[in-house]
Design an enzyme around this catalytic site. Structure first.
Site, PDB file in Angstrom:
ATOM      1  N   ASP A  24      45.596  35.099  36.767  1.00 55.44           N
ATOM      2  CA  ASP A  24      44.571  34.133  37.187  1.00 55.44           C
ATOM      3  C   ASP A  24      45.276  32.901  37.741  1.00 55.44           C
ATOM      4  OD1 ASP A  24      42.485  32.358  37.408  1.00 55.44           O
ATOM      5  OD2 ASP A  24      42.322  32.005  35.236  1.00 55.44           O
ATOM      6  N   ASP A  32      43.050  37.079  40.217  1.00 58.95           N
ATOM      7  CA  ASP A  32      42.632  36.937  41.610  1.00 58.95           C
ATOM      8  C   ASP A  32      43.766  37.324  42.553  1.00 58.95           C
ATOM      9  OD1 ASP A  32      44.314  34.638  41.453  1.00 58.95           O
ATOM     10  OD2 ASP A  32      42.631  33.541  40.556  1.00 58.95           O
ATOM     11  N   ASP A 101      40.818  50.121  47.141  1.00 55.08           N
ATOM     12  CA  ASP A 101      39.821  51.024  46.598  1.00 55.08           C
ATOM     13  C   ASP A 101      38.698  51.125  47.625  1.00 55.08           C
ATOM     14  OD1 ASP A 101      38.461  52.487  44.424  1.00 55.08           O
ATOM     15  OD2 ASP A 101      39.775  51.298  43.128  1.00 55.08           O
ATOM     16  N   ASP A 209      37.025  56.347  45.602  1.00 55.56           N
ATOM     17  CA  ASP A 209      36.320  56.420  44.319  1.00 55.56           C
ATOM     18  C   ASP A 209      35.332  57.599  44.296  1.00 55.56           C
ATOM     19  OD1 ASP A 209      35.604  54.782  41.814  1.00 55.56           O
ATOM     20  OD2 ASP A 209      33.634  55.103  42.723  1.00 55.56           O
ATOM     21  N   GLU A 272      39.804  60.219  43.954  1.00 49.54           N
ATOM     22  CA  GLU A 272      39.505  60.354  42.526  1.00 49.54           C
ATOM     23  C   GLU A 272      38.648  61.599  42.334  1.00 49.54           C
ATOM     24  OE1 GLU A 272      37.523  57.913  38.832  1.00 49.54           O
ATOM     25  OE2 GLU A 272      36.442  58.181  40.705  1.00 49.54           O
ATOM     26  N   HIS A 334      42.195  52.496  34.858  1.00 48.28           N
ATOM     27  CA  HIS A 334      41.269  51.540  34.251  1.00 48.28           C
ATOM     28  C   HIS A 334      40.070  52.209  33.587  1.00 48.28           C
ATOM     29  CE1 HIS A 334      39.737  52.627  38.129  1.00 48.28           C
ATOM     30  NE2 HIS A 334      38.572  52.081  37.827  1.00 48.28           N
ATOM     31  N   ASP A 335      39.981  53.525  33.672  1.00 48.24           N
ATOM     32  CA  ASP A 335      38.868  54.240  33.043  1.00 48.24           C
ATOM     33  C   ASP A 335      39.285  54.998  31.791  1.00 48.24           C
ATOM     34  OD1 ASP A 335      37.122  53.494  35.104  1.00 48.24           O
ATOM     35  OD2 ASP A 335      37.701  55.216  36.325  1.00 48.24           O
TER      36      ASP A 335
HETATM   37  C1  NOJ Z   1      35.272  55.577  39.107  1.00 43.79           C
HETATM   38  C2  NOJ Z   1      35.893  54.249  38.848  1.00 43.79           C
HETATM   39  O1  NOJ Z   1      37.243  54.407  38.570  1.00 43.79           O
HETATM   40  C3  NOJ Z   1      35.126  53.641  37.711  1.00 43.79           C
HETATM   41  O2  NOJ Z   1      35.742  52.484  37.212  1.00 43.79           O
HETATM   42  C4  NOJ Z   1      33.741  53.354  38.184  1.00 43.79           C
HETATM   43  O3  NOJ Z   1      32.974  52.871  37.100  1.00 43.79           O
HETATM   44  C5  NOJ Z   1      33.079  54.602  38.736  1.00 43.79           C
HETATM   45  N1  NOJ Z   1      33.937  55.387  39.575  1.00 43.79           N
HETATM   46  C6  NOJ Z   1      31.888  54.232  39.570  1.00 43.79           C
HETATM   47  O4  NOJ Z   1      32.306  53.647  40.768  1.00 43.79           O
END
Ligand code: NOJ
Length: 560
Positions: A24, A32, A101, A209, A272, A334-335
């Site tokens: 940040d 940012d 992304d 994505d 993805e 991140h998921d």
């Molecule tokens: C995959 C992304 O990595 C995730 O973070 C997101 O919530 C979903 N697609 C929806 O865009």
């Protein structure tokens, strides 16, 4: 040494930055673009060659940027377009690439396209989204029956009733993320133009994505129930999404995207796709009609941490790759839960060695190189809609999205304000500042492995040869011309021995224990618990008794 003609995305290391959590620069508690720009030296020092930024576009942040309300601008929380151009210039000046992304499956419900689309049934953009009548039947007390049984990934029905126009719209994720209708030619054109907008600005590629979601069954058939569903899983897993995702026509869209990229020199996309190997491979396209450059290979995230299962999965993956297909490997994003929390801090070192010595492009998730762990986030502080909507399943993604620790101070050098998400209070030693100066740190191990990979043709693009190894060891060779490396990984906490095949000997090039580097090895090799070794084999050693995994394929792939 690297052949000049190897495309950058094959020879390089992709580093994922989750911008909210990186650095940040203005004290608002949220990372940012200026923060990313300020830490390019760190990424360079690590050896990353490409930076992937999770979404930075204007967004109401219902899904933290994956709900986009303008594809061609920057959200003020991350900065301005000038900040973006400055960052892109700096990335390129540092000899690195920038990957954005790209979120084609859905927009925000505040996107002007959707506002128009939902305004009336005869609006010109009505068909840009998936509007459908209710299914007849049901009682008159609540909303009518949704068109089919499809479920949203973040809980509940994937259909949202719109009172004003009397139809349902479809959303694969949140109701704030309506799905675009990619069967509509105007949508295709508008979204492909979005790609061109950023390519013209100079970005080097996209992480696409939810790629497999873009096309749905034209007849909206119900999904079947999942016979293996377990109540700890997400509600979404109650069904098998055979009609709502991964439809054959999605490959037409992927090829269109590829053609856009091929109109520019040296651009790439990584898709993805969470799919079984055989279905994931289709996303590569064919020799004549290429698809995505890399469909993300998430196996190392989902497999049990077991040498036999990993060896088998690598063999299956290598064997299934099409002739032109280049592999890739991932330990986290991140998921997903962080690798250090999945396999433990000690094994995270072995995992790093695996990631950086397998054949294929590695993608690193920010902070994994420091051993960042999942952080417990009290329910009242949770931000992730997936966790909030299904609170009893442990599905929140917040624990893996916490701020990057730059130093050991209270706020870890991330911000001068209040971090948007609680940071790891209990492990001040996990920070970039101290690990960069410590030869025994995980960061130092990553740096050594990346450096070796960068100067080794065998590791960066050579063949992969599986080797028989007693459990809990995992062993393989990487070779190119006269250069050969043997990798032996101990996936347990206890010591284990590896009998070097007849005549093989060499020198430890990288070890989880730096003291071992330079050691000569031959005969029976003893490994400590949690140890991994990369051994440079002596040039004259006769061929060992290797498995046939991928040998022919990898040779072909290298030749193409
Ligand atoms: C995959 C992304 O990595 C995730 O973070 C997101 O919530 C979903 N697609 C929806 O865009």
């Amino acid at each position: 040494m690297e052949a000049m003609e190897t495309p950058w995305w094959r020879g390089g290391i992709i580093y994922q930055v989750y911008p909210r959590s990186f650095l940040d620069s203005n004290g608002d508690g949220i990372g940012d673009l200026k923060g990313v720009a300020a830490r390019l030296d760190y990424l360079k020092d690590l050896g990353a060659t490409a930076v992937w930024l999770s979404p930075i576009y204007p967004s109401p942040m219902a899904d933290f940027g994956y709900d986009i309300s303008d594809h061609c601008d920057i959200d003020p929380v991350f900065g301005t377009m000038a900040d973006f151009d400055d960052l892109l210039g700096r990335v390129h000046a540092a000899g690195m690439k920038l990957i954005l992304d790209f979120v084609p499956n859905h927009t925000s419900d505040r996107h002007p396209w959707f506002l128009e689309s939902r305004s009336s049934r005869d609006n010109p953009k009505r068909d840009w989204y998936m509007w459908h009548d209710a299914r007849p039947g049901g009682d008159s007390s609540g909303p009518p029956n949704p068109p089919n049984n499809w479920l949203a990934q973040f809980g509940g029905s994937a259909w949202e009733w719109d009172e004003v126009t009397g139809q349902y719209y479809y959303h694969a994720f949140l109701r704030e993320q309506p799905d675009l209708n990619w069967r509509n030619p105007e949508v295709r054109k508008a979204m492909l133009d979005t790609m061109r907008f950023w390519l013209d600005r100079g970005v080097d590629g996209f992480r696409v994505d939810a790629m497999s979601h873009m096309i749905k069954d034209a007849n909206l058939r119900d999904n079947p129930l999942n016979p293996d569903y377990h109540p700890r899983q997400s509600d979404y897993d109650r069904q098998l999404p055979v009609h709502s995702a991964d439809q054959p026509e999605v490959h037409d869209v992927v090829r269109m995207m590829r053609k856009v990229l091929d109109g520019y020199p040296e651009r790439m996309m990584v898709g993805e796709v969470y799919l079984p190997i055989n279905r994931m491979m289709v996303y590569y396209g064919t020799d004549e009609d290429r698809g995505v450059h890399l469909p993300f290979n998430f196996q190392l995230i989902h497999l049990p941490w077991d040498a036999g299962q990993i060896a088998a999965a690598v063999a299956q993956y290598e064997g299934a790759l099409p002739g032109h297909g280049w592999p890739n490997w991932v330990l986290g994003n991140h998921d997903q839960p962080r690798v250090a929390s999945r396999v433990g801090a000690e094994q995270a070192r072995v995992a790093a060695m695996l990631l950086l010595t397998l054949r294929g492009t590695p993608t690193l998730y920010y902070g994994d190189e420091l051993g960042m762990r999942d952080v417990a986030i009290p329910f009242g502080e949770q931000r992730d809609p997936q966790g909030i909507n299904m609170p009893d399943r442990g599905l929140s993604r917040d624990p893996a999205r916490t701020p990057m620790p730059w130093d050991s101070s209270e706020k870890r050098g991330f911000t001068t304000g209040t971090p948007w998400l609680r940071l790891d209070r209990y492990h001040p030693e996990i920070n970039a500042g101290s690990q960069r100066n410590d030869d025994h740190s995980l960061f130092a191990l990553y740096r050594r492995l990346i450096e070796l990979r960068g100067r080794s043709a065998a590791l960066s693009r050579g063949n992969y040869l599986s080797m028989a190894a007693p459990s809990p060891l995992l062993a393989y060779m990487r070779e190119a011309k006269d250069e050969r490396f043997l990798v032996v990984l101990n996936l347990s906490h206890r010591p284990a021995s590896f009998p070097m095949p007849d005549g093989l000997c060499g020198k430890v090039e990288v070890s989880v224990l730096p003291e071992r580097e330079g050691e000569e090895v031959a005969g029976v090799m003893d490994l400590e618990g949690d140890e991994g070794l990369v051994i440079a084999l002596a040039p004259q050693a006769p061929s060992p008794n290797v498995g046939e995994t991928g040998t022919l394929k990898t040779s072909l792939a290298e030749a193409s």
